[in-house]
Every structure is written in C-alpha cells, then in structure tokens.
Design an enzyme around this catalytic site. Sequence first.
Site, PDB file in Angstrom:
ATOM      1  N   HIS A 241      -5.814  58.140 -26.718  1.00  0.00           N
ATOM      2  CA  HIS A 241      -5.853  58.068 -28.179  1.00  0.00           C
ATOM      3  C   HIS A 241      -6.228  56.662 -28.611  1.00  0.00           C
ATOM      4  CE1 HIS A 241      -1.744  56.785 -27.261  1.00  0.00           C
ATOM      5  NE2 HIS A 241      -1.558  56.379 -28.483  1.00  0.00           N
TER       6      HIS A 241
ATOM      7  N   HIS B   8      -4.815  54.133 -30.486  1.00  0.00           N
ATOM      8  CA  HIS B   8      -3.944  53.006 -30.818  1.00  0.00           C
ATOM      9  C   HIS B   8      -4.325  51.760 -30.026  1.00  0.00           C
ATOM     10  CE1 HIS B   8      -0.557  55.747 -32.563  1.00  0.00           C
ATOM     11  NE2 HIS B   8      -1.497  55.476 -33.451  1.00  0.00           N
TER      12      HIS B   8
ATOM     13  N   ASP C 243      -2.738  49.457 -28.557  1.00  0.00           N
ATOM     14  CA  ASP C 243      -2.087  49.171 -27.278  1.00  0.00           C
ATOM     15  C   ASP C 243      -2.491  50.158 -26.188  1.00  0.00           C
ATOM     16  OD1 ASP C 243      -0.634  51.232 -28.546  1.00  0.00           O
ATOM     17  OD2 ASP C 243       1.191  50.738 -27.464  1.00  0.00           O
ATOM     18  N   HIS C 244      -3.561  50.919 -26.460  1.00  0.00           N
ATOM     19  CA  HIS C 244      -4.134  51.815 -25.458  1.00  0.00           C
ATOM     20  C   HIS C 244      -5.618  51.534 -25.226  1.00  0.00           C
ATOM     21  CE1 HIS C 244      -0.664  54.657 -25.066  1.00  0.00           C
ATOM     22  NE2 HIS C 244      -0.340  53.987 -26.153  1.00  0.00           N
TER      23      HIS C 244
ATOM     24  N   HIS D  51       1.294  63.063 -31.944  1.00  0.00           N
ATOM     25  CA  HIS D  51       1.424  61.607 -32.092  1.00  0.00           C
ATOM     26  C   HIS D  51       0.271  61.084 -32.932  1.00  0.00           C
ATOM     27  CE1 HIS D  51       2.590  57.551 -31.042  1.00  0.00           C
ATOM     28  NE2 HIS D  51       1.407  57.309 -30.485  1.00  0.00           N
TER      29      HIS D  51
ATOM     30  N   ASP E  86       0.883  59.043 -25.122  1.00  0.00           N
ATOM     31  CA  ASP E  86       2.124  58.953 -25.900  1.00  0.00           C
ATOM     32  C   ASP E  86       2.576  60.302 -26.439  1.00  0.00           C
ATOM     33  OD1 ASP E  86       1.992  56.257 -25.442  1.00  0.00           O
ATOM     34  OD2 ASP E  86       1.713  55.670 -27.530  1.00  0.00           O
TER      35      ASP E  86
ATOM     36  N   HIS F 117       4.367  54.389 -21.515  1.00  0.00           N
ATOM     37  CA  HIS F 117       5.372  53.390 -21.899  1.00  0.00           C
ATOM     38  C   HIS F 117       6.640  53.564 -21.065  1.00  0.00           C
ATOM     39  CE1 HIS F 117       3.438  51.731 -25.520  1.00  0.00           C
ATOM     40  NE2 HIS F 117       2.967  52.957 -25.703  1.00  0.00           N
TER      41      HIS F 117
END
Length: 255
Positions: free
Chosen positions: A63, A65, A67-68, A122, A145, A183
């Site tokens: 996805h 985001h 932090d990905h 998410h 996530d 995570h």
Amino acid sequence: MALPQPSQSEPLQITALPVLQDNYVVVLRRGGEAAVVDPAVAEPVRLWLEQRGLELVAVLQTHHHSDHIGGTPALLRRWPAAAVVASGADRDRIPFQTTSVAGGDRFPLLGRTVEVLEVPGHTRAHIAFHLPAEGEEGAELFCGDTLFAGGCGRLFEGTPEQMFQSLRALTGLDPATRVWCAHEYTEANLGWAAAQRPGDAAIAERLARVRERRARGEATIPTSVALERATNLFVRASDAAELAALRQSKNDWRG
C-alpha cells in the site's frame, strides 16, 4: 510480468529486516537475486543486499503509506532495472510502480508463483502477496498492514465490513502459511487481547512467549495462519460489527 528466474537448486530464503521504530522490510532471496517487500527506508536495505552481493530484481508494495514506500525511489536509483509491483488502483499514490496488478493476478518471482490478493480496509487499495506452497517450499504471505500478529490495521480508508472480509480471505489460506506483516506490534496487540479476554489460555500463553522473545530482542514474525485463527481477536470476530467494536477498543486502549 517476466522477472529473471534463478535456479531452484538453492532454497528461497526470507529475512525480516527491522528498520525505523517498529517496521520490517521483508527480503526474499534465491541465488544472487532478491526482492523486497515494503521498503520504508533504503539505506539499511541497500547495505544488507550489497554486503551479500545480491541484485535487487523487484520491490513489492502492499500500500501507499510512506513507511512502506519511502525507500523505494532510492533503491531504484541503485537498481534501476528492478520492477515495482503495486496496485494499479493506487497508481496516483505509488507513481513509480512499473507493474500494476489487481486481485487474482499471478506472476513469477524468484522461482515461485505470487498471487495478488485485494485486502482493503486499512487503505482502499491495499493488496497482499501470497506464495502458495510449491514442492518442498511452504506457503508464504506478505500482508502489509492488513493482518498483524495478534491484530489488524487501523481502518483509515476502509470499512469494518471490508476489513472483516479481508481477514477472512487471508486466514482462509492454508493454516501452515507463514505470515509476514510489516510491523512489530505483537506484544501490544496481545496485551490488549489478554485484557479483553482474561480467561483465554491460548492468548495468555502466546503473550508470555512473545514477551520472552522481545526481552531477547527477537522478532515475533513470521506468525502463521493457524496461530492467528487461534489467538487473534479480530480474526475470531463473528461479523463486521464485532470487528468494528474491537478495533475501536484497541484504538482507545492505553494499557
């Protein structure tokens, strides 16, 4: 999509690299080639690959985001021929994707077949990557996530019904499937679950094992589909309404 296919004389190896505060970048490697899932940052990934003489052939994005996907542009500068596989429905938010996919698509990677699963909740365009068992190599799931060890992602863009159906799809896979989430939330997830179900022996036992592993500085992933079915309250929810109530409880929890 045609990616280079190494010899299968060597086993597929999978490693979770801890980065940032609690992220994992998962690296798949066979022979001298590698693929990474959701690189939050580039430098530790680049160093890890170069120290082992590995050529990056693909980046899998679950996805959009930051932090990905944050490390992907820099990895592409180092390995410009690497394919970036992401949801075509998220092209506006993952514009550097080179291979756009949707649920039901399949493609070869490092000698394995990868199945794309659409798992919104998410985010609206979240996908997961499933490697069915082949020969002596077991099934693997890279779920970003959506499904966490002992938990699930927050509902930023999706609905409880979407998340409920996404979790059903993921945990409907073979029970032996190894689950690689993005995570290290396991101890917090199970601490919350134990507070909600204080008499649940399976959750209590898993929490104790997780606390021991974290005290030794060890990762708690991969988990498995079977373990999540047994101890994940979100997976055990009977319907979307129960999942929504659990998600709100977890959002509010300050344990």
